[in-house]
Design an enzyme around this catalytic site. Structure first.
Site, PDB file in Angstrom:
ATOM      1  N   ARG A   9      11.837  -7.071   5.828  1.00 33.44           N
ATOM      2  CA  ARG A   9      11.864  -5.619   5.605  1.00 33.44           C
ATOM      3  C   ARG A   9      12.846  -4.939   6.552  1.00 33.44           C
ATOM      4  O   ARG A   9      12.925  -5.262   7.727  1.00 33.44           O
ATOM      5  CB  ARG A   9      10.447  -5.067   5.832  1.00 33.44           C
ATOM      6  CG  ARG A   9      10.353  -3.577   5.607  1.00 33.44           C
ATOM      7  CD  ARG A   9       8.940  -3.162   5.347  1.00 33.44           C
ATOM      8  NE  ARG A   9       8.102  -3.194   6.544  1.00 33.44           N
ATOM      9  CZ  ARG A   9       6.840  -2.758   6.548  1.00 33.44           C
ATOM     10  NH1 ARG A   9       6.289  -2.294   5.449  1.00 33.44           N
ATOM     11  NH2 ARG A   9       6.130  -2.813   7.663  1.00 33.44           N
ATOM     12  N   LYS A  69       0.834  -1.211   0.000  1.00 38.98           N
ATOM     13  CA  LYS A  69       0.000   0.000   0.000  1.00 38.98           C
ATOM     14  C   LYS A  69       0.871   1.265   0.000  1.00 38.98           C
ATOM     15  O   LYS A  69       0.593   2.203  -0.725  1.00 38.98           O
ATOM     16  CB  LYS A  69      -0.919   0.052   1.232  1.00 38.98           C
ATOM     17  CG  LYS A  69      -1.883  -1.104   1.334  1.00 38.98           C
ATOM     18  CD  LYS A  69      -2.873  -0.895   2.475  1.00 38.98           C
ATOM     19  CE  LYS A  69      -2.260  -0.796   3.858  1.00 38.98           C
ATOM     20  NZ  LYS A  69      -1.626  -2.029   4.353  1.00 38.98           N
ATOM     21  N   ARG A  83      -0.458  -8.937  13.946  1.00 39.10           N
ATOM     22  CA  ARG A  83      -0.996  -7.903  13.046  1.00 39.10           C
ATOM     23  C   ARG A  83      -1.907  -8.520  11.983  1.00 39.10           C
ATOM     24  O   ARG A  83      -2.930  -7.953  11.618  1.00 39.10           O
ATOM     25  CB  ARG A  83       0.152  -7.133  12.374  1.00 39.10           C
ATOM     26  CG  ARG A  83       0.856  -6.189  13.347  1.00 39.10           C
ATOM     27  CD  ARG A  83       2.191  -5.735  12.807  1.00 39.10           C
ATOM     28  NE  ARG A  83       2.061  -4.792  11.718  1.00 39.10           N
ATOM     29  CZ  ARG A  83       3.051  -4.533  10.847  1.00 39.10           C
ATOM     30  NH1 ARG A  83       4.201  -5.177  10.925  1.00 39.10           N
ATOM     31  NH2 ARG A  83       2.871  -3.636   9.907  1.00 39.10           N
TER      32      ARG A  83
HETATM   33  P1  AMP Z   1       1.152   0.360   9.684  1.00 38.70           P
HETATM   34  O1  AMP Z   1       2.440   1.066   9.457  1.00 38.70           O
HETATM   35  O2  AMP Z   1       0.016   0.940   8.858  1.00 38.70           O
HETATM   36  O3  AMP Z   1       1.247  -1.139   9.536  1.00 38.70           O
HETATM   37  O4  AMP Z   1       0.721   0.653  11.207  1.00 38.70           O
HETATM   38  C1  AMP Z   1       1.549   0.260  12.288  1.00 38.70           C
HETATM   39  C2  AMP Z   1       0.741   0.182  13.564  1.00 38.70           C
HETATM   40  O5  AMP Z   1       0.161   1.472  13.868  1.00 38.70           O
HETATM   41  C3  AMP Z   1      -0.464  -0.756  13.525  1.00 38.70           C
HETATM   42  O6  AMP Z   1      -0.087  -2.099  13.773  1.00 38.70           O
HETATM   43  C4  AMP Z   1      -1.344  -0.180  14.636  1.00 38.70           C
HETATM   44  O7  AMP Z   1      -0.858  -0.502  15.922  1.00 38.70           O
HETATM   45  C5  AMP Z   1      -1.135   1.319  14.437  1.00 38.70           C
HETATM   46  N1  AMP Z   1      -2.138   1.889  13.511  1.00 38.70           N
HETATM   47  C6  AMP Z   1      -1.900   2.408  12.262  1.00 38.70           C
HETATM   48  N2  AMP Z   1      -3.040   2.824  11.692  1.00 38.70           N
HETATM   49  C7  AMP Z   1      -4.034   2.566  12.591  1.00 38.70           C
HETATM   50  C8  AMP Z   1      -5.444   2.742  12.591  1.00 38.70           C
HETATM   51  N3  AMP Z   1      -6.100   3.270  11.532  1.00 38.70           N
HETATM   52  N4  AMP Z   1      -6.143   2.358  13.685  1.00 38.70           N
HETATM   53  C9  AMP Z   1      -5.530   1.830  14.752  1.00 38.70           C
HETATM   54  N5  AMP Z   1      -4.203   1.606  14.810  1.00 38.70           N
HETATM   55  C10 AMP Z   1      -3.456   1.971  13.753  1.00 38.70           C
END
Ligand code: AMP
Length: 224
Positions: A130, A16, A174
């Site tokens: 990564r 993404k 996750r």
């Molecule tokens: P990402 O980099 O998008 O994988 O996000 C890393 C972490 O940030 C996730 O595993 C969540 O703990 C938190 N996070 C990111 N976006 C959200 C969201 N929209 N709602 C809740 N937690 C989020």
């Protein structure tokens, strides 16, 4: 339709962020990635960062009431008048509803929910390899995109690190959270007629071409 109000959906590691970067270039849109916003808050040691960190380290979602305001204030901001690309938000139905409400209050609507799909095994392979540069977040992969000097960023020479939440046990969590809390959004946006699907196992350039073609079609349709 002049505005492009886009959201990117899909499991962690589906690509993404890569696609978002290209869309931002193509259409000169502001990019709001909640993961990046939260990681920056953790680095700054802000109140938001303190609350977010323990959820992030556990691979859990940050509570809706914490994250919604953060995003909505940006969507409502002056540089988002022509649209935005949201990456990593919404991740739950209440977040999607909060976004819907905020966007319609502004007299606008979402253009599309772009779903970049990848199977769990592929996600695990991608995330566990990564590596991120500690200075500017340039991204590498130990197997698919290694740096020239092992352990160091090609662009700024800073040491490469593994995100805490890219450790194997956190990746599994996750993915579990994604399937339980975020996949219901696929049906939500499908029912709303906004969902467009893309195969995240294809080359990034192919996925990008497909997304661009889809957006071009959406624009044509809205001009009819
Ligand atoms: P990402 O980099 O998008 O994988 O996000 C890393 C972490 O940030 C996730 O595993 C969540 O703990 C938190 N996070 C990111 N976006 C959200 C969201 N929209 N709602 C809740 N937690 C989020």
């Amino acid at each position: 339709m002049i505005e492009l109000n886009l959201i990117l959906l899909g499991p962690p590691g589906a690509g993404k962020g890569t696609q978002a970067a290209r869309l931002v270039d193509d259409f000169e849109l502001p990019y709001f990635a909640t993961g990046d916003i939260l990681r920056a808050a953790v680095t700054d040691g802000s109140e938001l960062g303190t609350v977010a960190k323990r959820h992030m380290d556990a691979g859990e979602l940050v509570p809706d009431e914490v994250i919604c305001g953060v995003v909505i204030e940006r969507v409502d901001g002056p540089n988002a008048r022509d649209g935005f690309v949201l990456d990593g938000f919404p991740r739950t139905i209440p977040q999607a509803e909060a976004l819907e409400e905020a966007v319609s209050k502004l007299g606008r609507r979402l253009t599309a929910a772009l779903l970049v799909e990848a199977p769990d095994a592929e996600v695990i392979r991608r995330l566990s390899g990564r590596r991120i540069c500690s200075k500017n977040q340039h991204t590498y992969h130990v197997e698919f995109d290694p740096p020239k000097n092992e352990g160091f960023c090609d662009q700024d020479g800073s040491p490469l690190i593994q995100r805490d939440d890219d450790k194997p046990e956190t990746i599994a969590k996750r993915l579990e959270v994604y399937h339980a809390q975020t996949t219901p959004l696929i049906e939500y946006y499908d029912t709303a007629g906004l969902l467009r699907r893309f195969d995240g196992t294809r080359l990034p350039t192919e996925v990008h071409d497909h997304i661009r073609a889809t957006i071009a079609t959406l624009r044509l349709e809205s001009d009819l």
